[in-house]
Design an enzyme around this catalytic site. Sequence first.
Site, short mmCIF file in Angstrom:
data_model
loop_
_atom_site.label_atom_id
_atom_site.label_comp_id
_atom_site.label_asym_id
_atom_site.label_seq_id
_atom_site.Cartn_x
_atom_site.Cartn_y
_atom_site.Cartn_z
N THR A 163 -31.58 86.44 -39.05
CA THR A 163 -31.05 85.61 -37.95
C THR A 163 -31.17 84.13 -38.27
O THR A 163 -32.15 83.69 -38.88
CB THR A 163 -31.85 85.91 -36.66
OG1 THR A 163 -31.77 87.31 -36.41
CG2 THR A 163 -31.31 85.14 -35.48
N ARG A 166 -55.18 103.29 -4.92
CA ARG A 166 -54.95 102.17 -4.01
C ARG A 166 -54.59 102.70 -2.62
O ARG A 166 -53.67 103.51 -2.47
CB ARG A 166 -53.79 101.32 -4.55
CG ARG A 166 -53.29 100.24 -3.62
CD ARG A 166 -54.25 99.08 -3.56
NE ARG A 166 -53.71 97.98 -2.77
CZ ARG A 166 -54.38 96.87 -2.49
NH1 ARG A 166 -55.61 96.71 -2.96
NH2 ARG A 166 -53.84 95.93 -1.78
N GLU A 189 -33.06 93.38 -33.02
CA GLU A 189 -32.55 94.61 -33.64
C GLU A 189 -31.26 95.07 -32.97
O GLU A 189 -31.02 96.26 -32.80
CB GLU A 189 -33.59 95.74 -33.55
CG GLU A 189 -34.93 95.37 -34.11
CD GLU A 189 -35.00 95.54 -35.60
OE1 GLU A 189 -34.06 96.08 -36.19
OE2 GLU A 189 -36.03 95.11 -36.17
C1 LIG Z 1 -39.43 87.83 -30.57
C2 LIG Z 1 -38.27 87.99 -31.52
C3 LIG Z 1 -38.48 88.40 -32.83
C4 LIG Z 1 -37.42 88.48 -33.72
N1 LIG Z 1 -37.66 88.86 -35.03
C5 LIG Z 1 -36.64 88.77 -35.94
C6 LIG Z 1 -36.90 88.99 -37.34
O1 LIG Z 1 -38.02 89.31 -37.75
N2 LIG Z 1 -35.87 88.82 -38.23
C7 LIG Z 1 -34.61 88.45 -37.84
O2 LIG Z 1 -33.74 88.30 -38.69
N3 LIG Z 1 -34.33 88.25 -36.51
C8 LIG Z 1 -35.31 88.39 -35.56
N4 LIG Z 1 -35.06 88.17 -34.22
C9 LIG Z 1 -33.73 87.71 -33.83
C10 LIG Z 1 -32.88 88.75 -33.11
O3 LIG Z 1 -32.51 89.77 -33.98
C11 LIG Z 1 -31.69 88.02 -32.48
O4 LIG Z 1 -32.21 87.26 -31.40
C12 LIG Z 1 -30.61 88.96 -31.99
O5 LIG Z 1 -29.91 89.52 -33.07
C13 LIG Z 1 -29.60 88.24 -31.08
O6 LIG Z 1 -29.15 87.06 -31.64
P1 LIG Z 1 -29.16 85.71 -30.78
O7 LIG Z 1 -30.50 85.57 -30.15
O8 LIG Z 1 -28.68 84.63 -31.67
O9 LIG Z 1 -28.13 85.96 -29.60
P2 LIG Z 1 -26.54 85.80 -29.69
O10 LIG Z 1 -25.99 86.58 -30.82
O11 LIG Z 1 -26.18 84.36 -29.57
O12 LIG Z 1 -26.13 86.54 -28.34
C14 LIG Z 1 -26.28 85.96 -27.03
C15 LIG Z 1 -25.67 86.93 -26.02
O13 LIG Z 1 -24.26 87.08 -26.29
C16 LIG Z 1 -23.97 88.46 -26.44
N5 LIG Z 1 -22.88 88.64 -27.39
C17 LIG Z 1 -22.77 88.15 -28.65
N6 LIG Z 1 -21.63 88.57 -29.21
C18 LIG Z 1 -21.02 89.38 -28.31
C19 LIG Z 1 -19.81 90.16 -28.30
N7 LIG Z 1 -19.01 90.24 -29.37
N8 LIG Z 1 -19.52 90.85 -27.19
C20 LIG Z 1 -20.34 90.82 -26.10
N9 LIG Z 1 -21.49 90.14 -26.04
C21 LIG Z 1 -21.82 89.42 -27.14
C22 LIG Z 1 -25.26 89.08 -26.95
O14 LIG Z 1 -25.29 90.49 -26.73
C23 LIG Z 1 -26.29 88.33 -26.11
O15 LIG Z 1 -26.36 88.89 -24.83
C24 LIG Z 1 -36.11 88.16 -33.29
C25 LIG Z 1 -35.89 87.79 -31.95
C26 LIG Z 1 -36.96 87.71 -31.07
C27 LIG Z 1 -36.70 87.30 -29.65
#
Ligand SMILES: Cc1cc2nc3c(=O)[nH]c(=O)nc-3n(C[C@H](O)[C@H](O)[C@H](O)COP(=O)(O)OP(=O)(O)OC[C@H]3O[C@@H](n4cnc5c(N)ncnc54)[C@H](O)[C@@H]3O)c2cc1C
Length: 395
Positions: free
Chosen positions: A142, A278, A373
């Site tokens: 990511t 409770r 994930e």
């Molecule tokens: C605590 C934590 C640990 C993590 N650990 C790791 C790690 O070890 N390695 C790693 O690589 N990543 C890691 N991640 C990242 C995680 O995999 C990403 O946050 C996730 O893939 C979503 O990406 P984003 O947060 O950029 O959201 P975005 O992709 O920006 O999405 C934002 C919203 O838009 C929606 N959306 C996006 N595209 C579409 C579409 N085409 N249609 C409909 N809805 C859509 C999404 O579903 C979401 O609701 C971690 C995240 C957290 C919170």
Amino acid sequence: MPAAPAAFDPHDPLGLDELLGPEELAVRDTVRQWAADRVLPHVADWYERGELPVVRELARELGSIGALGMQLTGYGCAGASAVQYGLACLELEAADSGIRSLVSVQGSLAMYAIHRYGSEEQKQQWLPAMAAGEVIGCFGLTEPDHGSDPAAMRTRAKRDGSDWVLDGRKMWITNGSVAGVAVVWARTDEGVRGFLVPAGTPGFSAPEIRHKWSLRASVTSELVLDGVRLPADAVLPEVTGLRGPLSCLNHARYGIVWGAVGAARASFEAALDYARSREQFGRPIGGFQLTQAKLADMALELHKGILLAHHLGRRMDAGRLRPEQVSFGKLNNVREAIEICRTARTVLGANGISLEYPVMRHATNLESVLTYEGTVEMHQLVLGKALTGIDAFRG
Ligand SMILES: Cc1cc2nc3c(=O)[nH]c(=O)nc-3n(C[C@H](O)[C@H](O)[C@H](O)COP(=O)(O)OP(=O)(O)OC[C@H]3O[C@@H](n4cnc5c(N)ncnc54)[C@H](O)[C@@H]3O)c2cc1C
């Protein structure tokens, strides 16, 4: 005459333990005991402080019980079955999703990538120490601007003579600041490739991300790559393209299918216990029909979730588990688990918001599990595509 059915067990109403063999029960019990001794007494405090102070110690202990890279074979790994690995994830996440995340990222993402796509030298160099918990790994896919759509990643690796030079940023990386090796995915002229970046490489740093309100007992970091020069043999030789990281994610998601029901189980049990003791209006709140309806509905979804995880585990062990089926399990089990935690929170009333009880901690942890994930929406789109044959990822 068939034997009379065993007495109804509120903790195993469907008799699902009978689906497990002696080795599976032994793995489950070992991990459950380890979590009870080493995590549960401290985790509320770690959570409140927003840190995992003993992460290296925990990693070594997890290594000693065979929980790191558990499903992998050779190189000091346990060679466990998918169901055994799933049971371990369930028990770890019943303690805290942060501990299960540590294990998932180590085993299913970092070690899995090296085991499946690494050279023999890379495997020898990293896997035994990672299986023992002496080296922690992280997995950087990511980026700040690219989460659900990793194909658009900007982190780039360019050849310079026989070396590679990496530039870019990764975001939200579990274990990042404590990792001895980072598996970093970067765009190259040939497509996306995986690189092994040892901690301490000039130009590479992993500042910790603070101010999280979820997965607080877990290390989450940014990875900064500024002209990181790596030798030719730092690249994972056996894969080019996004199928590399996506196959690792599929493996880790499978563990989450089990893990999420662990968080749900802990919350359900806290609610059941509380409802029995409770008292309000002169009787236990568990005697009110509305509380019983909540408990019955929680039990249904909890044990359906365990049954689903079990079914997917048997399919994985038989080599017949499809990625769409993993999406099915991750989408259902995390969504239902968070609902169970929220309902359990209401049963506990005001105590439900306290760290004295596990439910709010699990509910807020699962907000991350719902997103990482593959978000809920991504798994709906995977299933939508599988059901209709139409790809809706790009609108
Ligand atoms: C605590 C934590 C640990 C993590 N650990 C790791 C790690 O070890 N390695 C790693 O690589 N990543 C890691 N991640 C990242 C995680 O995999 C990403 O946050 C996730 O893939 C979503 O990406 P984003 O947060 O950029 O959201 P975005 O992709 O920006 O999405 C934002 C919203 O838009 C929606 N959306 C996006 N595209 C579409 C579409 N085409 N249609 C409909 N809805 C859509 C999404 O579903 C979401 O609701 C971690 C995240 C957290 C919170």
